[in-house]
Scaffold this active site. Structure first.
Site, PDB file in Angstrom:
ATOM      1  N   ASP A  97       8.851 -18.153   3.327  1.00 58.15           N
ATOM      2  CA  ASP A  97       9.872 -17.194   3.142  1.00 58.15           C
ATOM      3  C   ASP A  97      10.654 -16.859   3.075  1.00 58.15           C
ATOM      4  OD1 ASP A  97       7.390 -15.141   4.801  1.00 58.15           O
ATOM      5  OD2 ASP A  97       9.234 -14.546   3.977  1.00 58.15           O
ATOM      6  N   ASP A 138      10.255 -11.849   0.690  1.00 52.92           N
ATOM      7  CA  ASP A 138      10.244 -10.403   1.148  1.00 52.92           C
ATOM      8  C   ASP A 138      10.640  -9.305   0.965  1.00 52.92           C
ATOM      9  OD1 ASP A 138       9.444 -10.267   4.295  1.00 52.92           O
ATOM     10  OD2 ASP A 138      11.887  -9.231   4.581  1.00 52.92           O
ATOM     11  N   GLU A 141       6.975  -9.755  -2.508  1.00 56.26           N
ATOM     12  CA  GLU A 141       6.073  -8.695  -1.419  1.00 56.26           C
ATOM     13  C   GLU A 141       6.841  -7.871  -1.898  1.00 56.26           C
ATOM     14  OE1 GLU A 141       7.664  -7.954   2.485  1.00 56.26           O
ATOM     15  OE2 GLU A 141       5.322  -6.974   2.973  1.00 56.26           O
ATOM     16  N   HIS A 154       0.662 -11.054   8.603  1.00 60.64           N
ATOM     17  CA  HIS A 154       1.408 -10.969   9.920  1.00 60.64           C
ATOM     18  C   HIS A 154       1.435  -9.347   9.858  1.00 60.64           C
ATOM     19  CE1 HIS A 154       4.478 -11.026   7.183  1.00 60.64           C
ATOM     20  NE2 HIS A 154       5.031 -10.847   8.014  1.00 60.64           N
ATOM     21  N   ASP A 155       1.758  -8.540   8.517  1.00 61.40           N
ATOM     22  CA  ASP A 155       1.983  -6.917   8.956  1.00 61.40           C
ATOM     23  C   ASP A 155       0.740  -6.211   9.722  1.00 61.40           C
ATOM     24  OD1 ASP A 155       4.685  -7.560   6.270  1.00 61.40           O
ATOM     25  OD2 ASP A 155       4.709  -7.651   8.966  1.00 61.40           O
TER      26      ASP A 155
HETATM   27  O1  TEU Z   1       7.188  -6.630   5.310  1.00 63.37           O
HETATM   28  C1  TEU Z   1       8.331  -5.436   4.610  1.00 63.37           C
HETATM   29  C2  TEU Z   1       7.460  -3.819   5.366  1.00 63.37           C
HETATM   30  O2  TEU Z   1       7.733  -3.315   4.991  1.00 63.37           O
HETATM   31  C3  TEU Z   1       6.512  -3.915   6.553  1.00 63.37           C
HETATM   32  O3  TEU Z   1       6.889  -2.225   6.986  1.00 63.37           O
HETATM   33  C4  TEU Z   1       5.320  -3.787   5.771  1.00 63.37           C
HETATM   34  O4  TEU Z   1       5.005  -3.363   4.981  1.00 63.37           O
HETATM   35  C5  TEU Z   1       4.642  -3.471   7.423  1.00 63.37           C
HETATM   36  O5  TEU Z   1       5.071  -3.116   8.322  1.00 63.37           O
HETATM   37  C6  TEU Z   1       3.536  -2.889   6.525  1.00 63.37           C
HETATM   38  O6  TEU Z   1       3.093  -1.431   6.649  1.00 63.37           O
HETATM   39  C7  TEU Z   1       8.102  -7.712   5.199  1.00 63.37           C
HETATM   40  C8  TEU Z   1       7.965  -8.689   6.603  1.00 63.37           C
HETATM   41  O7  TEU Z   1       6.824  -9.096   5.720  1.00 63.37           O
HETATM   42  C9  TEU Z   1       7.567  -7.802   7.661  1.00 63.37           C
HETATM   43  O8  TEU Z   1       7.588  -9.064   8.443  1.00 63.37           O
HETATM   44  C10 TEU Z   1       9.105  -7.381   8.067  1.00 63.37           C
HETATM   45  O9  TEU Z   1       9.924  -6.463   8.858  1.00 63.37           O
HETATM   46  C11 TEU Z   1      10.223  -6.678   7.295  1.00 63.37           C
HETATM   47  O10 TEU Z   1       9.346  -7.460   5.738  1.00 63.37           O
HETATM   48  C12 TEU Z   1      11.135  -6.702   7.113  1.00 63.37           C
HETATM   49  O11 TEU Z   1      11.928  -8.416   6.670  1.00 63.37           O
END
Ligand code: TEU
Ligand code: CA
Length: 554
Positions: free
Chosen positions: A98, A199, A254, A328-329
């Site tokens: 990542d 990310d 992403e 994970h989000d």
């Molecule tokens: O997530 C990108 C992000 O915008 C997140 O807020 C995600 O879109 C949202 O939770 C889903 O609706 C990445 C990572 O995957 C996330 O875990 C991190 O918190 C974020 O970036 C900051 O690095």
């Protein structure tokens, strides 16, 4: 174009903190991952996307990196990483790291230097601006609630953070920053890793002058206004030219707020930028214009079908899709679009898997998705760890947009912590995840939903995913077939075909707990069944609750 290895691959995502603890401190770690690699091999995945394992103060659970070339103390050592990498490769598993370079941690040495004085050589590694009329430099909001600017006493200026204030945004317009990042990437690639998940890579190029944007419901302009900025493709092409093109990698961006047109650049099959991108439209399909993601969920299948179908047909032959429901989000897909009722939970999990894995693109399986794991029954805000959930819950409570009870109910549906409860390995204490106290509670339903039980049961969700993954290896029509949606307006059935030359699939998925009347099209009436989630054939003209069936016509 010659086939790339990632076009027929399935990627398994590990969130290290919650995957397997090996030393009883209640936190997953690298040795724990190494001990479970055979399980991932057994599933049939080809690569592992490892959420961040770098040094971090864990303000955002590792997405705030304080040293890109060292391992987070809680996860182990670089020797543990090397051991995991070597064993993964010995099992034929590739490792995709990542890459979090839209921002660093505020404890990274670059930021410590940058904030120390206005003329420090690292000052322009980040975005520092004077306030405006005693307020923040513009109206941008953080994804985690509040302003995207933090005032710093040391030099009397504000710095930009689209996420937490401990995640200052890196200034990609500074060529020295790009040099530092490309050098770090190459260092990891020289160690033998097989790619990067990048990310929020669509946010790295900010609009010149950092202008105000249209305010959202919370009064701030959403961070996604910076998505797909003026130089993003220029920087990614530079990254490709200087680093990525020297290796045979899977790279997945992403891409928050990506459009199909932009995706044709990010994920173009000409290999000029990345292998593929994560888009969010299908996961944002039931967002609320005011509360965004943090609104009570509601299912609108025709809208979900329209979004996924548009991405399938628009990128076909031009760019490459990633395919995902969980990460994970995201809350667990079984709880969101399937059924938590034990009578249908597994059937609905297999249906959701069929719908996704019969599409064109590279599928991602998030840890526990292959077991049909569900959301957690949160009861109090004190149980919640996730900085995004907490920030938005507090902001909406302060704005009077939801009561405490409504907030908890919303978090049971929407919190990212639903994906982060420990992996459910067995029915024993703490689901076999740890011998200590887990950092986040184990779902009580691990006594029935766990890997040990499913590995022994041929009709388990695990073995169904195993079949789907094996079919992708075997059939070109799954990898390359052209997609077409049928029954676009049907409120419960998701029906589509894949066609490659004279070969085709008909995929029929019932996204509801009710049987649906549907006549299989004549052309498939006698076609053999490739895979199905019921053991027997449905009565003619009926698709049973949560039923999935794929017909294969050669
Ligand atoms: O997530 C990108 C992000 O915008 C997140 O807020 C995600 O879109 C949202 O939770 C889903 O609706 C990445 C990572 O995957 C996330 O875990 C991190 O918190 C974020 O970036 C900051 O690095
Ligand atoms: Ca541990």
């Amino acid at each position: 174009m010659a086939e790339k290895w990632w076009q027929r691959s399935v990627v398994y995502q590990i969130y290290p903190r919650s995957f397997q603890d090996s030393n009883g401190d209640g936190i997953g770690d690298l040795k724990g991952i190494t001990s479970r690699l055979e399980y991932i091999r057994e599933l049939g995945a080809d690569a592992i996307w490892l959420s961040p394992v770098y040094k971090s103060p864990n303000d955002d659970n590792g997405y705030d990196i304080s040293d890109y070339q060292d391992i987070m103390t809680e996860f182990g050592t670089m020797a543990d990483f090397d051991e995991m990498l070597e064993k993964a490769h010995s099992l034929g598993l590739r490792i995709v790291m990542d890459l979090v370079v839209n921002h660093s941690s505020d404890e990274h040495k670059w930021f410590v230097e940058s904030r120390s004085s206005r003329d420090n050589p690292c000052r322009d590694y980040y975005f520092w601006r004077e306030g405006k009329d005693g307020k923040e430099p513009n109206n941008w909001g953080s994804c985690f609630g509040g302003s995207a600017w933090q005032y710093d006493e040391q030099t009397g200026m504000y710095y930009l953070h689209l996420f937490s204030k401990k995640q200052p945004d890196l200034n990609w317009d500074n060529p020295t920053v790009r040099d530092e990042i490309f050098k770090m990437m190459d260092w990891w690639l020289q160690k033998g890793i097989d790619g990067f998940r990048m990310d929020v890579i669509s946010l790295i190029s900010k609009p010149a002058g950092l202008p105000d944007g249209a305010p959202g419901a919370n009064g701030y302009a959403p961070a996604t206004l910076v998505a797909n900025g003026p130089h993003v493709h220029e920087y990614l092409r530079e990254m490709n030219r200087r680093v990525l093109s020297k290796y045979d990698l899977l790279t997945v961006g992403e891409c928050a707020a990506v459009t199909i047109d932009e995706a044709k650049s990010y994920a173009n099959l000409d290999g000029s930028e990345l292998s593929m991108g994560f888009q969010f439209e299908h996961m944002d399909a039931d967002f609320d214009p005011v509360l965004g993601r943090y609104a009570p969920q509601h299912k609108d299948l025709p809208r979900l079908k329209e979004i996924l179908s548009r991405w399938q047909t628009a990128l076909d032959g031009i760019a490459w899709n990633s395919l995902y429901w969980d990460n994970h989000d995201q809350p667990r897909i079984v709880s969101r679009y399937g059924s938590e009722d034990e009578k249908y939970r597994e059937t609905s999990a297999k249906m959701l898997a069929t719908c996704l894995h019969m599409m064109q693109g590279t599928p991602y399986v998030y840890q526990g998705e292959e077991l049909g794991m569900t959301n957690y029954p949160w009861e109090s805000i004190d149980q919640i760890n996730d900085i995004e959930s907490l920030g938005n819950y507090r902001a909406y409570r302060e704005q009077g947009l939801m009561t405490e009870a409504e907030g908890i109910a919303m978090l049971r549906q929407r919190s990212r912590d639903n994906a982060r409860t420990p992996m459910q390995w067995d029915a024993g204490p703490e689901a076999g995840f740890t011998t200590g106290k887990p950092w986040l509670p184990v779902n009580p339903n691990h006594v029935t939903i766990n890997a040990a039980e499913q590995l022994k049961r041929p009709d388990s969700v695990f073995h169904y995913y195993q079949k789907l993954i094996a079919l992708r290896k075997e059939l070109d029509v799954i990898v390359y077939g052209h997609y077409a949606l049928l029954e676009p307006e049907h409120p419960a059935l998701f029906v589509y075909t894949r066609t490659l030359g004279g070969e085709s699939l008909l995929v029929v998925c019932n996204f509801s707990e009710n049987a649906q009347a549907y006549d299989i099209p004549e052309a498939y009436a006698d076609a053999p069944v490739l895979i199905a989630n019921y053991p027997d054939k449905a009565p003619a003209g009926t698709i049973r609750p949560w039923e999935a069936v794929v017909f294969h016509r050669r």
